[in-house]
Design a protein around this motif. Structure first.
Motif, short mmCIF file in Angstrom:
data_model
loop_
_atom_site.label_atom_id
_atom_site.label_comp_id
_atom_site.label_asym_id
_atom_site.label_seq_id
_atom_site.Cartn_x
_atom_site.Cartn_y
_atom_site.Cartn_z
N VAL A 55 0.85 -1.19 0.00
CA VAL A 55 0.00 0.00 0.00
C VAL A 55 0.89 1.24 0.00
CG1 VAL A 55 -1.90 -1.16 1.16
CG2 VAL A 55 -0.17 0.02 2.51
N LYS A 56 0.31 2.34 -0.38
CA LYS A 56 1.05 3.59 -0.44
C LYS A 56 1.64 3.92 0.94
CE LYS A 56 0.40 8.48 -1.58
NZ LYS A 56 -0.59 9.50 -2.03
N GLY A 57 2.92 4.26 0.94
CA GLY A 57 3.59 4.62 2.18
C GLY A 57 4.13 3.45 2.97
N ALA A 58 4.03 2.22 2.44
CA ALA A 58 4.50 1.04 3.18
C ALA A 58 6.00 1.10 3.42
CB ALA A 58 4.12 -0.24 2.43
N ILE A 81 4.97 5.09 -3.53
CA ILE A 81 4.17 6.29 -3.75
C ILE A 81 2.73 5.96 -4.16
CG2 ILE A 81 6.19 7.67 -4.37
CD1 ILE A 81 5.48 7.24 -7.30
N ALA A 82 2.43 4.71 -4.36
CA ALA A 82 1.07 4.31 -4.73
C ALA A 82 0.86 2.84 -4.37
CB ALA A 82 0.84 4.52 -6.23
N ASP A 83 -0.40 2.43 -4.27
CA ASP A 83 -0.71 1.03 -4.04
C ASP A 83 -0.24 0.19 -5.23
OD1 ASP A 83 -1.88 1.93 -1.77
OD2 ASP A 83 -3.94 1.42 -2.33
N LYS A 95 -1.68 -10.65 2.38
CA LYS A 95 -1.78 -9.36 3.04
C LYS A 95 -0.69 -8.46 2.46
CE LYS A 95 -2.62 -9.16 7.45
NZ LYS A 95 -2.43 -9.22 8.92
N PRO A 96 -1.08 -7.42 1.70
CA PRO A 96 -0.08 -6.53 1.12
C PRO A 96 0.79 -5.87 2.19
CG PRO A 96 -2.23 -6.18 0.11
CD PRO A 96 -2.45 -7.07 1.29
N LEU A 97 2.01 -5.55 1.83
CA LEU A 97 2.94 -4.92 2.75
C LEU A 97 2.38 -3.57 3.21
CD1 LEU A 97 5.79 -5.43 3.94
CD2 LEU A 97 6.70 -4.02 2.09
N GLY A 98 2.32 -3.38 4.53
CA GLY A 98 1.81 -2.14 5.09
C GLY A 98 0.31 -2.10 5.25
N SER A 99 -0.39 -3.18 4.92
CA SER A 99 -1.85 -3.20 5.02
C SER A 99 -2.29 -4.17 6.10
CB SER A 99 -2.46 -3.62 3.67
OG SER A 99 -3.86 -3.81 3.79
N ASN A 100 -3.45 -3.88 6.69
CA ASN A 100 -4.05 -4.78 7.67
C ASN A 100 -5.19 -5.59 7.07
OD1 ASN A 100 -2.39 -3.97 9.85
ND2 ASN A 100 -3.66 -2.14 10.15
#
Length: 507
Positions: A266-269, A274-276, A315-320
């Motif tokens: 996800v953006k900011g992971a 800079i984007a999903d 589970k994408p990196l930085g996402s819950n």
């Protein structure tokens, strides 16, 4: 029923005068397709008045009752319905419901002499017509409302036409893609895998059986034996053949980057996100993911991969947020999975999930009867380099037959490409066109060396010999050696350090 005065006013109101009739005549002379109105009313005088008034601008279909109105709706394209509510037999409410089932987006205008404002609100709330006009209302709202309804329906038809065009184009593209995929997959049909040796045919038979199911396959084989080629063949012959096939070398990326590549982020992971981004598992949904060098997968990633195999979740990196995926996993390695487990570099529970259907690809030195077929195949494939080269001298062919090819089929192909470039004239590859270590008269094939110790010790010694030979053949160039052996540069460096191999040792 309405009184005579109201009826007279309505007839006068909707009956065109001389000027309007002339305009109507001129319009009729123009060849253009007009929108259509369907008027359903049991009052013949009112039907005639409405038809006469609107006929200069619209095609008119008049019906005296609900059933005939529904029949007309089936027979003609209609842009708006002017519907009386109080009719004998089938009333307007029943007609409205029937029209909605047939044409949910068709505008319907209620036109009747009705009761109180309370009843009107109840009708609007219950039936949601496009509009409502009281027959006793002496204003100009009906023509305006009809024009709005027709314009609304034309916009809907335009959107639907664009949608249908898009659907048609998508269907065409899907058909084209299906043809292209079928043509492309011919290169990966089992009949396209070169080799008639018993071990090659045994591997092909196993892959044929695996392709008829969604079973998880683990392909073991030395670098260059064709692990990806066999995995593509399994996919091309499976029910997932028209879905994506994606490849990832697990030794090529660091932990965080590999997680992002496989599962997305996800953006900011992390810095630079800079984007999903969708990972390969989502991209390949419905298809197959091929994980090469899976034994080099970082420990943290092994846990995530186990989740995919057990639950079909990523589970994408930085996402819950957990996402469901439907993919088939084919994995491969140049080392046995069991060895990685014993060395505590690989999870045992993941081992059992990946090693459900193991396939062992033989090295080229164990299928020497296939070398001639492979030479013929690659010479034909490389005609674009030197179209005139079609044969190989006996002495050159003997060098290929004697050599052990530590880089297996990949090394054989590269050696042939190099020889093709070196041919200056004629159409035959001669001894002088071969490079070391193919042309090395005093070399002892690895297959003739004797190894001692436990199985793991002999495998390690054999692997060291292969890497040493290839490293020396490429004059200590790590990038070319890694490419020839099918390793990442980092993977080769790890092996060089593990076996303490240097250019000096390999010379």
């Amino acid at each position: 029923m309405i009184n005579d005065t109201t009826l007279k006013n309505l007839i006068n109101k909707y009956t065109p005068g001389p000027a309007l009739r002339e305009q109507q005549r001129q319009d009729d002379c123009q060849e253009r397709e007009q929108p259509a109105l369907l008027i359903i009313d049991d009052d013949p005088s009112l039907r005639r008045g409405l038809a006469s008034f609107f006929s200069h601008q619209y095609q008119i279909h008049c019906c005296a009752d609900g059933p005939s109105g529904l029949t007309a709706l089936e027979a003609h394209p209609v842009h708006c319905v002017i519907l009386d509510i109080k009719m004998q037999g089938m009333d307007g409410f029943s007609v409205h419901k029937a029209i909605r089932k047939r044409a949910p987006h068709l505008p319907i205008i209620f036109h009747t002499a009705f009761q109180s404002e309370h009843d009107l609100k109840a009708i609007i709330n219950s039936y949601a017509p496009f509009g409502y006009i009281d027959k006793g209302d002496d204003d100009e709202r009906l023509p305006t409302l009809v024009a709005q309804a027709v314009a609304h329906h034309e916009r809907h038809l335009a959107r639907n036409h664009s949608y249908q065009q898009a659907v048609t184009e998508l269907d065409r593209q899907r058909r084209d893609n299906r043809v292209l995929r079928q043509q492309f997959s011919l290169d990966y049909r089992f009949g396209g895998i070169v080799g008639t040796s018993a071990k090659t045919q045994q591997a092909i038979e196993l892959c044929k059986r695996a392709s008829s199911t969604d079973i998880t396959v683990f392909i073991q084989g030395e670098s260059g034996t064709g692990k990806e080629l066999f995995s593509r063949a399994i996919h091309a012959n499976s029910r997932r053949a028209d879905r994506p096939f994606v490849v990832q070398n697990c030794a090529a990326l660091a932990d965080e980057l590999l997680h992002s590549e496989l599962f997305g982020h996800v953006k900011g992971a992390f810095t630079g996100a800079i984007a999903d981004k969708k990972g390969l598992f989502e991209t390949a949904s419905g298809g197959t993911v091929f994980l090469d060098e899976v034994t080099d997968m970082p420990a943290a990633m092994q846990t995530s991969l186990l989740r995919v195999l057990e639950e079909g979740e990523i589970k994408p990196l930085g996402s819950n947020r957990v996402r469901q995926v439907d993919v088939r996993i084919i994995s491969a390695s140049n080392r046995p999975l069991q060895q990685a487990v014993e060395e505590q570099r690989f999870r045992e529970d993941l081992y059992y999930r990946l090693n459900v259907f193991p396939v062992l690809l033989p090295p080229l030195r164990e299928r020497r009867e296939d070398i001639g077929l492979l030479i013929k195949y690659f010479l034909e494939e490389n005609n674009s380099i030197r179209p005139s080269v079609v044969t190989m001298a006996k002495e050159a062919r003997q060098c290929f037959d004697r050599y052990d090819f530590p880089g297996n089929i990949r090394e054989l192909r590269n050696a042939l490409q190099r020889a093709l470039v070196m041919v200056d004239q004629g159409d035959t590859i001669e001894l002088e066109h071969l490079a070391e270590p193919i042309y090395s008269p005093g070399a002892t094939p690895a297959a003739e060396r004797q190894y001692q110790g436990t199985l793991h010790e002999m495998v390690a010694a054999f692997e060291k010999d292969i890497i040493t030979a290839s490293y020396g053949a490429h004059q200590g160039n790590k990038s070319r050696t890694a490419k020839a052996l099918g390793l990442s540069r980092a993977g080769l460096q790890n092996k060089l350090e593990r076996y303490q191999i240097s250019p000096l040792h390999s010379s």
